[in-house]
Design a protein around this motif. Structure first.
Motif, PDB file in Angstrom:
ATOM      1  N   GLU A 103       0.816  -1.221   0.000  1.00 17.81           N
ATOM      2  CA  GLU A 103       0.000   0.000   0.000  1.00 17.81           C
ATOM      3  C   GLU A 103       0.846   1.267   0.000  1.00 17.81           C
ATOM      4  O   GLU A 103       0.631   2.147  -0.840  1.00 17.81           O
ATOM      5  CB  GLU A 103      -1.004   0.004   1.161  1.00 17.81           C
ATOM      6  CG  GLU A 103      -2.037  -1.120   1.084  1.00 17.81           C
ATOM      7  CD  GLU A 103      -1.543  -2.411   1.711  1.00 17.81           C
ATOM      8  OE1 GLU A 103      -0.358  -2.482   2.091  1.00 17.81           O
ATOM      9  OE2 GLU A 103      -2.343  -3.357   1.805  1.00 17.81           O
ATOM     10  N   PRO A 104       1.808   1.411   0.933  1.00 19.34           N
ATOM     11  CA  PRO A 104       2.623   2.635   0.845  1.00 19.34           C
ATOM     12  C   PRO A 104       3.442   2.685  -0.445  1.00 19.34           C
ATOM     13  O   PRO A 104       3.617   3.766  -1.012  1.00 19.34           O
ATOM     14  CB  PRO A 104       3.535   2.556   2.077  1.00 19.34           C
ATOM     15  CG  PRO A 104       3.477   1.140   2.528  1.00 19.34           C
ATOM     16  CD  PRO A 104       2.136   0.625   2.126  1.00 19.34           C
ATOM     17  N   GLU A 106       1.241   4.044  -3.145  1.00 15.04           N
ATOM     18  CA  GLU A 106       1.068   5.500  -3.002  1.00 15.04           C
ATOM     19  C   GLU A 106       2.300   6.230  -3.533  1.00 15.04           C
ATOM     20  O   GLU A 106       2.192   7.270  -4.187  1.00 15.04           O
ATOM     21  CB  GLU A 106       0.849   5.877  -1.529  1.00 15.04           C
ATOM     22  CG  GLU A 106      -0.514   5.481  -1.001  1.00 15.04           C
ATOM     23  CD  GLU A 106      -0.778   6.059   0.391  1.00 15.04           C
ATOM     24  OE1 GLU A 106       0.143   6.662   0.991  1.00 15.04           O
ATOM     25  OE2 GLU A 106      -1.916   5.911   0.875  1.00 15.04           O
ATOM     26  N   HIS A 107       3.464   5.683  -3.224  1.00 13.38           N
ATOM     27  CA  HIS A 107       4.702   6.314  -3.693  1.00 13.38           C
ATOM     28  C   HIS A 107       4.762   6.308  -5.222  1.00 13.38           C
ATOM     29  O   HIS A 107       5.194   7.284  -5.844  1.00 13.38           O
ATOM     30  CB  HIS A 107       5.898   5.558  -3.094  1.00 13.38           C
ATOM     31  CG  HIS A 107       7.169   6.349  -3.052  1.00 13.38           C
ATOM     32  ND1 HIS A 107       7.524   7.141  -1.989  1.00 13.38           N
ATOM     33  CD2 HIS A 107       8.181   6.473  -3.948  1.00 13.38           C
ATOM     34  CE1 HIS A 107       8.701   7.714  -2.233  1.00 13.38           C
ATOM     35  NE2 HIS A 107       9.123   7.318  -3.410  1.00 13.38           N
ATOM     36  N   VAL A 162       2.181   6.403  -7.226  1.00 13.56           N
ATOM     37  CA  VAL A 162       1.264   7.460  -7.671  1.00 13.56           C
ATOM     38  C   VAL A 162       1.955   8.819  -7.543  1.00 13.56           C
ATOM     39  O   VAL A 162       1.902   9.654  -8.458  1.00 13.56           O
ATOM     40  CB  VAL A 162      -0.043   7.446  -6.857  1.00 13.56           C
ATOM     41  CG1 VAL A 162      -0.890   8.681  -7.161  1.00 13.56           C
ATOM     42  CG2 VAL A 162      -0.833   6.177  -7.163  1.00 13.56           C
ATOM     43  N   ALA A 163       2.632   9.048  -6.410  1.00 12.08           N
ATOM     44  CA  ALA A 163       3.299  10.337  -6.189  1.00 12.08           C
ATOM     45  C   ALA A 163       4.318  10.608  -7.296  1.00 12.08           C
ATOM     46  O   ALA A 163       4.321  11.682  -7.906  1.00 12.08           O
ATOM     47  CB  ALA A 163       3.983  10.349  -4.823  1.00 12.08           C
ATOM     48  N   MET A 164       5.157   9.622  -7.592  1.00 12.04           N
ATOM     49  CA  MET A 164       6.198   9.825  -8.603  1.00 12.04           C
ATOM     50  C   MET A 164       5.588  10.004  -9.990  1.00 12.04           C
ATOM     51  O   MET A 164       5.991  10.885 -10.757  1.00 12.04           O
ATOM     52  CB  MET A 164       7.160   8.632  -8.596  1.00 12.04           C
ATOM     53  CG  MET A 164       7.976   8.536  -7.323  1.00 12.04           C
ATOM     54  SD  MET A 164       9.250   7.233  -7.410  1.00 12.04           S
ATOM     55  CE  MET A 164      10.750   8.233  -7.312  1.00 12.04           C
ATOM     56  N   MET A 186       2.617  11.089 -10.814  1.00  7.31           N
ATOM     57  CA  MET A 186       1.909  12.357 -10.963  1.00  7.31           C
ATOM     58  C   MET A 186       2.890  13.521 -10.994  1.00  7.31           C
ATOM     59  O   MET A 186       2.741  14.453 -11.781  1.00  7.31           O
ATOM     60  CB  MET A 186       0.923  12.550  -9.808  1.00  7.31           C
ATOM     61  CG  MET A 186      -0.129  11.472  -9.679  1.00  7.31           C
ATOM     62  SD  MET A 186      -1.290  11.455 -11.066  1.00  7.31           S
ATOM     63  CE  MET A 186      -2.367  12.832 -10.617  1.00  7.31           C
ATOM     64  N   SER A 221      14.069   8.980  -5.481  1.00  3.36           N
ATOM     65  CA  SER A 221      13.787   8.828  -4.047  1.00  3.36           C
ATOM     66  C   SER A 221      14.682   7.711  -3.502  1.00  3.36           C
ATOM     67  O   SER A 221      15.112   6.820  -4.246  1.00  3.36           O
ATOM     68  CB  SER A 221      12.298   8.566  -3.792  1.00  3.36           C
ATOM     69  OG  SER A 221      11.883   7.353  -4.369  1.00  3.36           O
ATOM     70  N   HIS A 236      14.807   4.816  -2.061  1.00  9.89           N
ATOM     71  CA  HIS A 236      14.258   3.486  -1.765  1.00  9.89           C
ATOM     72  C   HIS A 236      13.445   3.495  -0.465  1.00  9.89           C
ATOM     73  O   HIS A 236      13.538   2.567   0.359  1.00  9.89           O
ATOM     74  CB  HIS A 236      15.373   2.439  -1.692  1.00  9.89           C
ATOM     75  CG  HIS A 236      14.901   1.079  -2.137  1.00  9.89           C
ATOM     76  ND1 HIS A 236      15.668   0.213  -2.870  1.00  9.89           N
ATOM     77  CD2 HIS A 236      13.710   0.455  -1.947  1.00  9.89           C
ATOM     78  CE1 HIS A 236      14.989  -0.892  -3.107  1.00  9.89           C
ATOM     79  NE2 HIS A 236      13.798  -0.757  -2.562  1.00  9.89           N
ATOM     80  N   ASN A 237      12.662   4.557  -0.290  1.00  8.77           N
ATOM     81  CA  ASN A 237      11.892   4.726   0.942  1.00  8.77           C
ATOM     82  C   ASN A 237      10.392   4.552   0.727  1.00  8.77           C
ATOM     83  O   ASN A 237       9.596   4.918   1.589  1.00  8.77           O
ATOM     84  CB  ASN A 237      12.178   6.114   1.557  1.00  8.77           C
ATOM     85  CG  ASN A 237      11.720   7.251   0.638  1.00  8.77           C
ATOM     86  OD1 ASN A 237      11.503   7.025  -0.552  1.00  8.77           O
ATOM     87  ND2 ASN A 237      11.585   8.448   1.177  1.00  8.77           N
ATOM     88  N   MET A 254       8.267   3.145   3.449  1.00  9.02           N
ATOM     89  CA  MET A 254       8.403   3.721   4.783  1.00  9.02           C
ATOM     90  C   MET A 254       7.402   4.826   5.064  1.00  9.02           C
ATOM     91  O   MET A 254       7.677   5.994   4.860  1.00  9.02           O
ATOM     92  CB  MET A 254       9.818   4.309   4.937  1.00  9.02           C
ATOM     93  CG  MET A 254      10.877   3.299   5.281  1.00  9.02           C
ATOM     94  SD  MET A 254      10.528   2.388   6.801  1.00  9.02           S
ATOM     95  CE  MET A 254      10.635   3.714   8.007  1.00  9.02           C
ATOM     96  N   THR A 255       6.207   4.441   5.512  1.00 12.43           N
ATOM     97  CA  THR A 255       5.320   5.459   6.058  1.00 12.43           C
ATOM     98  C   THR A 255       4.979   5.015   7.466  1.00 12.43           C
ATOM     99  O   THR A 255       5.192   3.857   7.839  1.00 12.43           O
ATOM    100  CB  THR A 255       4.028   5.631   5.227  1.00 12.43           C
ATOM    101  OG1 THR A 255       3.285   4.412   5.291  1.00 12.43           O
ATOM    102  CG2 THR A 255       4.332   5.951   3.775  1.00 12.43           C
TER     103      THR A 255
END
Lengths: 328, 328
Positions: free
Chosen positions: A104-105, A108-109, A111-113, A115, A286, A288-289, A292-293
């Motif tokens: 899941e995190p 999300e990451h 999607v962030a990259m 977008m 990034s 490789h995090n 990590m949330t």
């Protein structure tokens, strides 16, 4: 019948200890290696039914690993285990990786990259600092585009769900060429070229194996749309470093979002790239995090523990490393 | 009955001309101002039933606007019209703005900024350039968090849909305090403080009015979570510039995503900030380009044209500017 011993090899913080113990309940005697006296340690290693670990080589070492006489499963807590010298694991002990432990995190990451790349956020921020205000330079639309996903395991499927929610078509490949997920196309590695050709966004969530190493080379990159966005959250080595750098130079409208690197601290003791990727305007980097949330370490550990519980109960554990997982 | 004349005041490219003409079909005689001879121009202005325009002041000027004797609607094609000297529009002619004309691309842009901020993409990229590789510094999780939306018009609702798809709770305010959308809370401006207090992500899509100008001042910002992400895609003036700068300095974990600015080219002829926002690590900037993706200008124009068609057919046109829309 005695309660099986599950040996946790690292110094887990309290919340994670509690969660592991709770996962097993009365079904296992969970022991934390750093707590044990010399004799308890020797006993627990000899009698452990399973080991829960980030790195059995650094926590146990080869000598103690050879004394895992009753052990039927080494469960690693990282999603990939290509960085471990797997050929040195006692050959009779299956080793499992924590596939999708951070799905899941990581999604999300992705999607962030995706977008940030599509909307040229870093590029335009920099240009604004230089006094440009490009109000009318179009950015990439997400809805209606095609998201290609190489590797449709837990992480790839979660990426697919989020991207579909943003209105993208999903084309994916996995080992079986079948899925229960809502996709517009599902295939196998043989369909890689098709996925690359169609993708507006290409997400790599493959495991690194002898087959996937170097899969995305310069020839394959040349199949892609000139304004596509590539996101690698798997392993650097799946993409050819030279090929990608050349492609980025030749195609300034192409964006690479790099979360997984060729040489990085956990696996190699240092971060290093052969070319100055970080200075290219069409690279988003990034460290490789992506997993990590807040709270996700705990969730990842619990997923690993649940796989061990499955094994203890006599079921087949999931994600046991096969021969094609890249061996060092 | 003669066919009503719709006057388009700007030099539209071919695809947009065709789309406008197609929208009206046989129901209007569409005339493009730059095509007209002096006498045709005078005739069309005198007899136009409606005007479709980006800026009637620059394209027509006050003198010609005074000759819009039959005109019942000036339809602007921009989503906001606060930059026009509305008090100088002939008082008998209603002026409509193109609210939500760019809702979908704007909502995608909001997601991009929110995610880039939450995942610290720019921050970690910069640190990697300096040799840091922060693999274990947690980033913000999106799913399970609360997205506050100030202004729940077409754009705000589209933001809500995308954010809900990413697993966020939605709390919003609009004029009526009612909505058909799936939300966890809907209120009015009176609930602003509650929205600010609860928000992990705060998105501003309000119109700039006498009431919303300066709404988000330093006191209000101090209600927000220290690691919240604020996204302003509306108008700079809704957020107090001094207050925001102070807040960003005092709360390095707080991120501001600024797409709308206080002084920007279209409205003021230049881009200017009172403080060096662009150099703060906790700011993500974009040049008011959130509506600009391939094809969206066309969609925005069609939405404006459809509102004119509504008027021509005798229905109430939507988004007619009321007194509280900020007048210059």
């Amino acid at each position: 019948m005695t309660t099986p011993i599950v040996l946790v090899t690292h110094a887990a913080p309290d919340d994670i200890r509690i969660a592991i113990v709770k996962t097993f309940g009365l079904e296992a005697d969970v022991r934390f290696l750093p707590d044990l006296s010399v004799s308890e340690r020797a006993f627990s290693i000899r009698n452990a039914t399973a080991v829960l670990t980030y790195d059995p080589f650094s926590d146990l070492g080869r000598e103690e690993m050879a004394r895992l006489e009753c052990c039927g499963l080494i469960q690693c807590l990282t999603a990939g285990i290509d960085y471990l010298p797997l050929s040195q694991i006692p050959p009779n002990i299956p080793i499992a990786y924590n596939a999708g432990g951070f799905a899941e995190p990581m999604a999300e990451h992705v999607v962030a990259m995706t977008m940030a790349g599509s909307k040229r956020l870093a590029v335009e921020h920099r240009l604004m600092q230089q006094g440009e205000f490009n109000q009318f330079v179009p950015t990439k639309r997400i809805a209606g585009g095609t998201c290609g996903i190489l590797g449709f395991g837990a992480t790839g499927r979660e990426v697919g769900r989020l991207m579909r929610g943003l209105g993208m078509r999903i084309e994916a490949i996995n080992r079986s060429g079948r899925t229960e997920e809502a996709v517009d196309f599902i295939g196998t590695l043989e369909d890689t070229d098709r996925i690359l050709t169609n993708a507006d966004v290409l997400v790599i969530t493959l495991a690194l194996t002898k087959i996937t190493e170097g899969l995305i080379d310069e020839d394959r990159l040349s199949l892609m749309k000139p304004d596509a966005v590539l996101v690698n959250v798997a392993r650097g080595e799946i993409v050819d470093e030279d090929g990608l750098y050349n492609h980025l130079l030749a195609h300034p409208g192409f964006t690479a979002c790099l979360e997984a690197w060729w040489i990085e601290p956990v696996r190699h003791g240092r971060f290093e790239t052969k070319y100055p990727f970080l200075d290219l305007p069409n690279v988003i980097a990034s460290p490789h995090n992506s997993g990590m949330t807040e709270g996700t370490v705990l969730i990842g550990v619990c997923r690993g523990a649940e796989n061990v519980l499955r094994f203890i109960r006599g079921d087949e554990p999931r994600f046991v490393a096969t021969e094609d997982i890249k061996m060092r």
